[in-house]
Enzyme design. Structure first.
Site, short mmCIF file in Angstrom:
data_model
loop_
_atom_site.label_atom_id
_atom_site.label_comp_id
_atom_site.label_asym_id
_atom_site.label_seq_id
_atom_site.Cartn_x
_atom_site.Cartn_y
_atom_site.Cartn_z
N ASP A 137 46.97 46.61 27.63
CA ASP A 137 45.72 47.33 27.89
C ASP A 137 45.73 47.89 29.31
O ASP A 137 44.74 47.77 30.04
CB ASP A 137 44.52 46.41 27.65
CG ASP A 137 43.22 47.18 27.51
OD1 ASP A 137 43.25 48.43 27.43
OD2 ASP A 137 42.15 46.53 27.50
N ARG A 141 40.67 51.17 34.38
CA ARG A 141 39.58 50.18 34.34
C ARG A 141 40.10 48.76 34.46
O ARG A 141 39.35 47.84 34.81
CB ARG A 141 38.75 50.34 33.06
CG ARG A 141 39.52 50.02 31.81
CD ARG A 141 38.75 50.17 30.50
NE ARG A 141 39.68 50.00 29.39
CZ ARG A 141 40.50 50.93 28.93
NH1 ARG A 141 40.46 52.14 29.45
NH2 ARG A 141 41.38 50.68 27.99
N ASN A 142 41.38 48.54 34.18
CA ASN A 142 41.96 47.20 34.27
C ASN A 142 42.86 47.01 35.49
O ASN A 142 43.67 46.09 35.53
CB ASN A 142 42.73 46.86 32.99
CG ASN A 142 41.79 46.52 31.85
OD1 ASN A 142 40.69 45.99 32.08
ND2 ASN A 142 42.17 46.82 30.63
N ASP A 155 44.17 41.58 34.10
CA ASP A 155 43.92 41.40 32.66
C ASP A 155 45.15 41.55 31.78
O ASP A 155 45.04 41.94 30.61
CB ASP A 155 42.86 42.41 32.17
CG ASP A 155 41.46 42.02 32.65
OD1 ASP A 155 41.27 40.85 33.01
OD2 ASP A 155 40.58 42.88 32.66
P1 ADP Z 1 36.42 42.42 31.05
O1 ADP Z 1 37.89 42.20 31.20
O2 ADP Z 1 35.66 41.28 30.50
O3 ADP Z 1 36.12 43.74 30.36
P2 ADP Z 1 36.48 43.27 33.70
O4 ADP Z 1 37.73 42.60 34.09
O5 ADP Z 1 36.53 44.73 33.42
O6 ADP Z 1 35.84 42.53 32.50
O7 ADP Z 1 35.43 43.00 34.83
C1 ADP Z 1 34.19 43.62 34.86
C2 ADP Z 1 33.89 44.06 36.29
O8 ADP Z 1 33.87 42.93 37.17
C3 ADP Z 1 34.96 44.99 36.85
O9 ADP Z 1 34.70 46.33 36.54
C4 ADP Z 1 34.86 44.71 38.35
O10 ADP Z 1 33.83 45.47 38.92
C5 ADP Z 1 34.47 43.25 38.40
N1 ADP Z 1 35.67 42.40 38.61
C6 ADP Z 1 36.48 41.90 37.66
N2 ADP Z 1 37.49 41.18 38.19
C7 ADP Z 1 37.32 41.23 39.52
C8 ADP Z 1 38.04 40.69 40.66
N3 ADP Z 1 39.17 39.95 40.48
N4 ADP Z 1 37.59 40.95 41.90
C9 ADP Z 1 36.47 41.70 42.07
N5 ADP Z 1 35.75 42.24 41.06
C10 ADP Z 1 36.16 42.02 39.80
#
Ligand code: ADP
Length: 276
Positions: A137, A141-142, A155
């Site tokens: 993925d 966004r990741n 991720d």
């Molecule tokens: P999911 O994998 O559940 O879809 P995300 O990994 O996209 O969730 O995380 C959602 C939001 O949280 C991200 O867009 C980011 O803004 C924030 N976020 C996620 N991981 C981190 C991190 N390691 N450090 C800072 N912010 C984070």
């Protein structure tokens, strides 16, 4: 006994909310009173937890300066939490969109910044590739942006544990169709070479400051275009023909005709040497 991947709830302090995603809420936190971390609270019922806990042991071993470090899991209470390296500027996608004005200037400085982002992601992916680990993925966004503009891949491998057909089946509404190569769309055949296709799309996201690939086309229309051999257009401005050629190489129909990440890294470096 104590396991290296297990994080004690007593050592974890939860702070403000950072965002929310597919699996639930992500919060800023402190670990052992001093280490900044991001804590992903896993929404119940969205993950096959037992398999994921097994996998997390592998994931904590994958360490590279362009991969978001997974410190471990906190599984004492529900919801279980993923504890990862804190990345100050959040997702690469939101960073690109927030800084669109600056990053769409036509200048060598902007090109340098963007290519540096591409190189960093490639470096993290080359490491995963060398460990035969498939991301599945990869997209802006990741990826996450840390202090001083460091870009890291996050991720990796997580989607395998998602319990949601809309997300995991190529016909689902949440499936990342726009980042998927033909063999994933037709046969769900993931490989490092399907990651390479997604990497080409990610390069396009970087050069367009976070535009949605294929814009207003519906998912069905995107699939039809890919079937007919159409691909994304060259981003304007700032994307040289050489860098567009590299994206197109990532979008070769046959996976074996796409370059590996090691190869992409070499190409990016040789293009950089020519810039100077
Ligand atoms: P999911 O994998 O559940 O879809 P995300 O990994 O996209 O969730 O995380 C959602 C939001 O949280 C991200 O867009 C980011 O803004 C924030 N976020 C996620 N991981 C981190 C991190 N390691 N450090 C800072 N912010 C984070």
């Amino acid at each position: 006994g104590s396991k290296s991947w297990e994080i004690k709830a007593s050592e974890l302090q939860l702070l403000e909310e950072l965002g929310s995603g597919q699996f639930g809420v992500v919060r800023h936190g402190k670990w052992k009173g001093r280490i900044d971390v991001a804590v992903k609270l896993m929404k119940e019922g969205t993950m096959s937890e037992r398999d994921f806990i097994e996998e997390a042991k592998v994931m904590t071993q994958l360490q590279h300066s362009n991969l978001v470090k997974l410190y471990g899991l906190c599984i004492e209470h529900r919801p279980i939490c993923i504890v990862a390296e804190f990345m100050k500027h959040g997702s690469l996608l939101s960073f690109l969109r927030k800084n669109e004005q600056k990053l769409s200037e036509e200048s060598t400085k902007v090109v340098y910044i963007k290519l540096n982002m591409c190189r960093q992601v490639c470096s993290g992916m080359a490491y995963l590739e060398s460990h035969n680990y498939i991301h599945r993925d990869l997209a802006a966004r990741n990826c996450l942006v840390g202090s001083s503009g460091t870009v890291k891949v996050a991720d990796f491998g997580l989607t395998r544990y998602v319990i949601d057909d809309e997300y995991t089946s190529s016909g689902g509404t949440k499936f990342p169709i726009r980042w998927a190569p033909p063999e994933v769309l037709w046969y769900t055949r993931f490989s490092s070479k399907s990651d390479v296709w997604a990497y080409g799309i990610l390069m396009w996201e970087i050069f367009t400051c976070g535009k949605l690939p294929y814009g207003k086309l519906s998912n069905a229309e995107v699939v039809e275009r890919i079937r007919n051999g159409h691909r994304l257009d060259r981003p304007k401005p700032n994307c040289s023909i050489e860098h567009f050629n590299l994206m197109q190489a990532c979008w070769q129909e046959a996976p074996e005709n796409r370059p590996s990440f090691i190869r992409i890294e070499a190409i990016l470096n040789s293009l950089r040497d020519r810039e100077i």
